[in-house]
Design a protein around this motif. Structure first.
Motif, PDB file in Angstrom:
ATOM      1  N   THR A  42       0.834  -1.199   0.000  1.00  0.00           N
ATOM      2  CA  THR A  42       0.000   0.000   0.000  1.00  0.00           C
ATOM      3  C   THR A  42       0.867   1.246   0.000  1.00  0.00           C
ATOM      4  N   ALA A  43       1.938   1.220   0.777  1.00  0.00           N
ATOM      5  CA  ALA A  43       2.808   2.395   0.913  1.00  0.00           C
ATOM      6  C   ALA A  43       3.686   2.620  -0.311  1.00  0.00           C
ATOM      7  N   THR A  44       4.192   1.555  -0.897  1.00  0.00           N
ATOM      8  CA  THR A  44       5.200   1.692  -1.959  1.00  0.00           C
ATOM      9  C   THR A  44       4.689   2.417  -3.199  1.00  0.00           C
ATOM     10  N   PRO A  45       3.520   2.087  -3.749  1.00  0.00           N
ATOM     11  CA  PRO A  45       3.086   2.743  -4.988  1.00  0.00           C
ATOM     12  C   PRO A  45       2.643   4.191  -4.817  1.00  0.00           C
ATOM     13  N   ILE A  46       2.584   4.679  -3.571  1.00  0.00           N
ATOM     14  CA  ILE A  46       2.196   6.075  -3.356  1.00  0.00           C
ATOM     15  C   ILE A  46       3.297   6.872  -2.675  1.00  0.00           C
ATOM     16  N   ALA A  47       4.466   6.263  -2.515  1.00  0.00           N
ATOM     17  CA  ALA A  47       5.550   6.931  -1.804  1.00  0.00           C
ATOM     18  C   ALA A  47       6.038   8.154  -2.569  1.00  0.00           C
ATOM     19  N   LYS A  48       6.210   9.244  -1.848  1.00  0.00           N
ATOM     20  CA  LYS A  48       6.829  10.450  -2.413  1.00  0.00           C
ATOM     21  C   LYS A  48       8.336  10.311  -2.193  1.00  0.00           C
ATOM     22  N   SER A  49       8.952   9.662  -3.158  1.00  0.00           N
ATOM     23  CA  SER A  49      10.304   9.163  -2.967  1.00  0.00           C
ATOM     24  C   SER A  49      11.332  10.032  -3.681  1.00  0.00           C
TER      25      SER A  49
END
Length: 466
Positions: A20-27
């Motif tokens: 859930t976190a990975t595809p929306i991370a502001k990286s």
């Protein structure tokens, strides 16, 4: 093997929570400005790193991607000095509310040593199996799916890594040349050991980003896609075009439903920051991809990223449509300047102080000289477009107009749509307008301000495109 971090057990992550976190991370991709690539770890400067992580968080990032080098850390048995530095980095990131993505096996091609690779990776990753501060792992940076030895190697490494970090999403990134086709090849070759998501490194034409992102999504489906690296060097382009490039990619990603776009990179690099033994060090462009200059001052690209991360917007203002920005901050480019280059001048402006001036122009076999840029909004076939600009002539002759030039997914010209023409002679400010529908095969568009066969002078100002 070191023990798991103390706080990991408090909120043990699951595969679902991490995915859930990975595809929306502001990286943000990260190395210090004075210590790029492996030098980040050999000259580990906690004061500088902490300041940089604070800057990334202030920009709106909530995740940082770092790369771990086997030969630097010690292979096949990582040295405790370096595993401790990694632990320290993750802890510092957490103090700034940044999660971490790890990428392994960069600058490495020892595919014959599967046992050593597995042992090394397990030692690096085991402490973070239940650590919510680490949300994903890239097994190999810019994997080459046509390398049979690499494919054989990764098929064995994936299940071995899953045995020690079963709740950790795993991916492989593809380089800008391999792109969506590389994702398709990786997926087809890893059917028995599938990845959890795919990492697209995008360095192609930003005006065509939407088409390439959608091809990557189709290749990866049903797994999600992130853009793990993207950017433009201000060494080979100006800082304004770098900003516009990132704005186009963020806007295209939003249109495609890709929520994680990671700029390469936070910082520019000092002249001696990249290890001299690497091919990267010999490429001048590699030193100027940063959102911040070596002296720590922000480029226009930093504002684009901050706005995208904090508001979701990518405003047209980055295109300098009124010509008021400094030349180093303008994404406008000369087209066919041998027939007459535009000059940004204070001689005559409709609004503000500046306008673009053509004088004594000719033409080439390819067409009329022009200033060109591409909009932030991505092209989609069948959508309606409108562009306008004001032009004023002084003893003008020839042809003065604006045009939308359409290109397909391979960058091949399709057609152009032109506006009404400025009358010859002396004119007041006159609106030139083109309204049209994007052709069926269109993937990108360029806006051209043209004036050719002109023995007089023409000024352009106050451009708009939507």
């Amino acid at each position: 093997m070191s023990s798991a971090p103390a706080q990991a057990a408090a909120t043990a992550p699951t595969m679902a929570s991490r995915l859930t976190a990975t595809p929306i991370a502001k990286s943000i991709n990260y190395y210090p400005s004075d210590a790029g690539w492996s030098t980040m770890w050999t000259e580990f400067n906690t004061t500088r790193i902490d300041a940089d992580l604070a800057r990334a968080a202030d920009l709106g990032a909530n995740n940082v991607r770092v790369i771990v080098f086997p030969q630097t850390f010690g292979y096949p048995q990582p040295k405790s000095t370096y595993t401790e530095r990694l632990r320290t980095f993750i802890t510092m990131a957490d103090t700034h509310r940044l999660t971490v993505k790890l990428t392994l096996f960069d600058w490495w091609d020892g595919y014959s040593d599967t046992a050593g690779s597995i042992s090394w990776a397990k030692t690096i990753l085991a402490p973070y199996a239940n650590d919510s501060r680490v949300i994903a792992v890239g097994i190999k940076n810019e994997f080459q799916p046509d390398d049979d030895a690499a494919v054989t190697w990764v098929r064995k490494v994936i299940p071995a890594i899953r045995s020690v970090v079963p709740a950790m999403p795993l991916t492989l990134s593809v380089d800008g040349q391999t792109s969506s086709a590389g994702i398709a090849k990786i997926k087809s070759k890893l059917t028995s050991t599938p990845l959890d998501y795919y990492d697209l490194h995008f360095y192609g034409a930003s005006e065509a980003a939407l088409a390439e992102i959608r091809k990557a999504q189709a290749a990866a489906a049903p797994a999600p896609v992130v853009i793990g690296e993207t950017g433009l060097s201000s060494a080979t382009n100006n800082e304004g075009e770098q900003a516009a490039y990132l704005a186009r990619v963020f806007r295209a990603a939003k249109e495609a439903g890709v929520a994680s776009v990671a700029p390469w990179t936070l910082n520019d690099f000092a002249d001696d920051a990249i290890p001299g033994h690497s091919a990267v060090a010999a490429n001048p462009a590699q030193y100027r991809y940063g959102l911040y200059r070596v002296d720590g001052t922000a480029k226009p690209a930093a504002s684009v990223v901050r706005t995208a991360w904090t508001t979701g917007a990518t405003p047209n203002s980055v295109l300098n449509l009124g010509f008021e920005a400094a030349a180093t901050n303008s994404p406008w480019r000369q087209n066919l300047p041998q027939a007459g280059a535009a000059v940004i001048t204070t001689g005559l402006a409709r609004t503000g102080k500046y306008s673009a001036r053509f004088t004594r122009t000719s033409r080439t076999s390819a067409g009329l000289p022009s200033l060109r840029t591409s909009p932030i909004t991505p092209v989609q076939p069948g959508y309606r477009w409108r562009a306008e600009a004001y032009a004023r002539g002084i003893n003008a002759t020839g042809t003065t107009e604006i045009a939308l030039s359409w290109f397909d997914t391979n960058g091949k010209w399709i057609s152009q749509s032109t506006s009404n023409r400025l009358p010859n002679g002396n004119t007041s400010w006159t609106k030139l307008v083109v309204e049209t529908v994007a052709p069926a095969r269109a993937a990108s568009v360029q806006l051209h301000l043209k004036s050719g066969d002109n023995t007089g002078t023409v000024y352009f100002d106050d451009v708009a495109v939507s």
